[in-house]
Write an enzyme that holds these catalytic residues in place. Structure first.
Site, PDB file in Angstrom:
ATOM      1  N   ARG A 123       0.806  -1.224   0.000  1.00  0.00           N
ATOM      2  CA  ARG A 123       0.000   0.000   0.000  1.00  0.00           C
ATOM      3  C   ARG A 123       0.845   1.283   0.000  1.00  0.00           C
ATOM      4  NH1 ARG A 123      -3.607  -2.272   4.929  1.00  0.00           N
ATOM      5  NH2 ARG A 123      -1.736  -3.563   5.117  1.00  0.00           N
ATOM      6  N   ALA A 148      34.966  47.255   0.926  1.00  0.00           N
ATOM      7  CA  ALA A 148      33.753  46.743   0.268  1.00  0.00           C
ATOM      8  C   ALA A 148      34.019  46.472  -1.202  1.00  0.00           C
ATOM      9  CB  ALA A 148      32.630  47.764   0.405  1.00  0.00           C
ATOM     10  N   ASN A 175      -6.616  -5.256  17.543  1.00  0.00           N
ATOM     11  CA  ASN A 175      -5.297  -5.857  17.767  1.00  0.00           C
ATOM     12  C   ASN A 175      -4.203  -4.887  17.327  1.00  0.00           C
ATOM     13  OD1 ASN A 175      -3.047  -7.535  17.866  1.00  0.00           O
ATOM     14  ND2 ASN A 175      -3.527  -8.525  15.901  1.00  0.00           N
TER      15      ASN A 175
HETATM   16  C1  UD1 Z   1      -1.590  -6.954  11.284  1.00  0.00           C
HETATM   17  C2  UD1 Z   1      -2.502  -7.921  12.067  1.00  0.00           C
HETATM   18  C3  UD1 Z   1      -3.748  -7.171  12.511  1.00  0.00           C
HETATM   19  C4  UD1 Z   1      -3.366  -5.971  13.346  1.00  0.00           C
HETATM   20  C5  UD1 Z   1      -2.368  -5.083  12.595  1.00  0.00           C
HETATM   21  C6  UD1 Z   1      -1.802  -4.032  13.528  1.00  0.00           C
HETATM   22  C7  UD1 Z   1      -2.137 -10.149  11.129  1.00  0.00           C
HETATM   23  C8  UD1 Z   1      -2.690 -11.213  10.242  1.00  0.00           C
HETATM   24  N1  UD1 Z   1      -2.855  -9.042  11.219  1.00  0.00           N
HETATM   25  O1  UD1 Z   1      -2.313  -6.577  10.105  1.00  0.00           O
HETATM   26  O2  UD1 Z   1      -4.575  -8.041  13.291  1.00  0.00           O
HETATM   27  O3  UD1 Z   1      -4.523  -5.245  13.685  1.00  0.00           O
HETATM   28  O4  UD1 Z   1      -1.255  -5.848  12.109  1.00  0.00           O
HETATM   29  O5  UD1 Z   1      -1.018  -3.097  12.856  1.00  0.00           O
HETATM   30  O6  UD1 Z   1      -1.119 -10.358  11.735  1.00  0.00           O
HETATM   31  N2  UD1 Z   1       5.169  -9.047   7.767  1.00  0.00           N
HETATM   32  C9  UD1 Z   1       6.195  -9.939   7.584  1.00  0.00           C
HETATM   33  N3  UD1 Z   1       5.989 -11.024   6.776  1.00  0.00           N
HETATM   34  C10 UD1 Z   1       4.823 -11.246   6.145  1.00  0.00           C
HETATM   35  C11 UD1 Z   1       3.770 -10.316   6.334  1.00  0.00           C
HETATM   36  C12 UD1 Z   1       3.972  -9.225   7.159  1.00  0.00           C
HETATM   37  O7  UD1 Z   1       7.280  -9.777   8.150  1.00  0.00           O
HETATM   38  O8  UD1 Z   1       4.723 -12.255   5.445  1.00  0.00           O
HETATM   39  C13 UD1 Z   1       5.410  -7.859   8.619  1.00  0.00           C
HETATM   40  C14 UD1 Z   1       5.274  -6.564   7.870  1.00  0.00           C
HETATM   41  O9  UD1 Z   1       6.525  -6.160   7.356  1.00  0.00           O
HETATM   42  C15 UD1 Z   1       4.749  -5.602   8.930  1.00  0.00           C
HETATM   43  C16 UD1 Z   1       4.030  -6.510   9.911  1.00  0.00           C
HETATM   44  O10 UD1 Z   1       4.431  -7.832   9.634  1.00  0.00           O
HETATM   45  O11 UD1 Z   1       5.797  -4.934   9.600  1.00  0.00           O
HETATM   46  C17 UD1 Z   1       2.515  -6.394   9.799  1.00  0.00           C
HETATM   47  O12 UD1 Z   1       2.136  -6.720   8.474  1.00  0.00           O
HETATM   48  P1  UD1 Z   1       0.948  -5.953   7.759  1.00  0.00           P
HETATM   49  O13 UD1 Z   1       0.771  -6.546   6.415  1.00  0.00           O
HETATM   50  O14 UD1 Z   1       1.114  -4.505   7.873  1.00  0.00           O
HETATM   51  O15 UD1 Z   1      -0.281  -6.467   8.688  1.00  0.00           O
HETATM   52  P2  UD1 Z   1      -1.671  -5.749   8.861  1.00  0.00           P
HETATM   53  O16 UD1 Z   1      -2.514  -6.038   7.681  1.00  0.00           O
HETATM   54  O17 UD1 Z   1      -1.492  -4.339   9.238  1.00  0.00           O
HETATM   55 CA    CA Z   2       0.294  -2.941   9.417  1.00  0.00          CA
END
Ligand code: UD1
Ligand code: CA
Length: 449
Positions: free
Chosen positions: A16, A406, A169
């Site tokens: 995003r 100057a 969460n």
């Molecule tokens: C996640 C939570 C959601 C919570 C939110 C809070 C899950 C499924 N959902 O959603 O419940 O409300 O965070 O901000 O956990 N990442 C990895 N590997 C991956 C995917 C993600 O390292 O395969 C890392 C990303 O870099 C990021 C973090 O995990 O720093 C969160 O990932 P993101 O995709 O932002 O999760 P959200 O959809 O925000």
């Molecule tokens: Ca996030």
């Protein structure tokens, strides 16, 4: 307290953000998002940090450097999958705090409170939650009839009833290592995104009879995750406001703090006054009683006490203003010392210069410090007076108590107690105007009389 290791999930691409740069390296107030998370963890006295990298792994590792364990998540199959990659690297951790690399507003205080709550409650998992009027894209905390945490449902997979839940969460959790290891392999990618959700671990722990609870973070701002550039701007805004508030409470006046941008790394002493549209970045230290006028930018500079800066002044890295020095309007200074009580009041460029005490640098003076290939130094000794519109062609020295007339272009050193004039002599050619144009001839013919 049990030993605790922090695991920061930072492997996601951050789709995003619409960026070629990994999300966690995007900067708020000149600092990558993930560095805020690391700092909060360290200030909460958690020493051991493991970072899960994947998308842009090399870039993330290079930015953060050594001192951390790095787990590689080659394919980003979800937050649960990310944590799976870290566990084998952490054989001796009794408990884990899992955080996301995209939540820069978390404070050490809140993390410490979460940890105490987890330790004291003896739960296998404590989720950090928050109450939001509209939970947006956050996962929802689902509680059973007894008020116990039963599961987390991602917004994408939630029913309308679940979407109405206001407890969300934060993405920060404490886990008992043993309990976590017992269930983590049970995660499966059976959801709308086809990912291994870490949030499904709650159900799994409940299924084997483990205790799960939630610590509600009182300041909902803190848990804000940055997923796109609009949210990045909101987070930057809060960070900026936090810094400005702390400075004001410590004795710094700001006429319009909403337009003042000061990095976390900047120190400012009491009784300074900061006018609107001021940017102070990087490693700066500013002494007591300075007045910083509007439209000023200062980067990596050291300012003494009672200095006058601006308006419209640009102090670049390596600038040192000693006490009572002045850098006035439309003045740019780079990698230079301006000695105690010396003044550069208007329209100057001073680069690679060492300016002594009680020096006056006239309006429009510049150091010619660059020949297109190399930079050269200029030295101006104590009590020298540089006349307006002087060019100082470096390398060059103006001696103690000397004056430069100057409009001079100074190419050779000026000895002390001397006057240097380096400009063409003035000739006045009388009647030149009439000579050039007969209409101005001052005689009867041309006047028609
Ligand atoms: C996640 C939570 C959601 C919570 C939110 C809070 C899950 C499924 N959902 O959603 O419940 O409300 O965070 O901000 O956990 N990442 C990895 N590997 C991956 C995917 C993600 O390292 O395969 C890392 C990303 O870099 C990021 C973090 O995990 O720093 C969160 O990932 P993101 O995709 O932002 O999760 P959200 O959809 O925000
Ligand atoms: Ca996030």
């Amino acid at each position: 307290m049990r030993q605790m290791t922090a695991v920061i999930l930072a492997a996601g691409q951050g789709t995003r953000m619409k960026s070629s740069k990994p999300k966690v390296l995007h900067e708020a107030m000149h600092k990558p998002l993930i560095k805020y998370v690391i700092a909060a963890v360290h200030h909460a006295d958690i020493e051991d940090v493991c970072i899960v990298v994947g998308h842009g792994a090399e870039e993330v590792k290079q930015t953060l450097g050594e001192g951390y364990l790095y787990a590689l998540q080659e394919q980003q199959l979800g937050t649960g999958h990310a944590l799976m990659q870290a566990l084998p690297l952490l054989p001796s951790a009794d408990s884990l705090m899992v955080l996301c690399g995209d939540t820069p507003l978390l404070t050490a205080q809140t993390l410490s409170q979460l940890r105490s709550y987890f330790d004291e409650s003896g739960a296998a998992c404590t989720i950090m939650s928050a109450i939001l009027p509209d939970g947006g894209a956050y996962g929802r905390i689902v509680r059973n009839d007894n008020g116990e945490v039963a599961s987390i449902v991602e917004a994408r997979d939630a029913s309308p009833g679940e979407l109405a839940i206001q407890e969300i969460n934060s993405g920060v959790y404490c886990f008992d290592r043993e309990a976590l290891s017992a269930v983590i392999d049970k995660l499966a990618p059976n959801n709308s995104q086809g990912e291994y959700y870490l949030t499904d671990i709650i159900c799994e722990l409940r299924n084997i009879g483990k205790k799960v609870n939630a610590y509600v973070c009182q300041d909902a701002d803190e848990i804000m995750g940055v997923n796109d550039r609009y949210q990045l701007s909101l987070a930057s805004d809060i960070l900026r406001e936090r810094k400005n508030t702390a400075l004001m409470l410590s004795g710094v006046t700001m006429l319009d703090p909403r337009t003042v941008y000061i990095d976390d790394t900047v120190e400012i002493s009491p009784d300074c006054i900061i006018e609107p549209q001021v940017y102070i970045e990087g490693l700066c230290r500013i002494g007591r009683g300075c007045h910083i006028g509007p439209f000023v930018k200062i980067t990596d500079s050291v300012i003494g006490e009672n200095c006058e800066i601006g308006p419209f002044c640009y102090l670049r890295p390596g600038t040192v203003l000693e006490d009572q020095a002045k850098a006035g309007h439309f003045v740019e200074i780079k990698k230079s010392r301006i000695g105690r009580g010396s003044k550069v009041p208007h329209l100057s460029y001073i680069g690679d210069a060492d300016v002594g005490e009680k020096v006056n640098i006239g309006c429009g003076t510049i150091t010619c410090n660059y020949d297109g290939k190399h930079k050269y130094p200029t030295t101006i000794e104590d009590e020298a007076f540089i006349g307006s519109n002087t060019n100082l062609v470096a390398p060059v020295t103006v001696g103690h108590r000397s004056t430069v007339a100057a409009g001079s272009t100074i190419t050779e050193d000026v000895p002390e107690d001397s006057l240097a004039i380096a400009r063409g002599r003035q000739h006045n050619i009388k009647g030149w105007t009439e000579e050039r144009d007969p209409r101005y001839k001052n005689n009867d013919e041309s006047q028609g009389k």
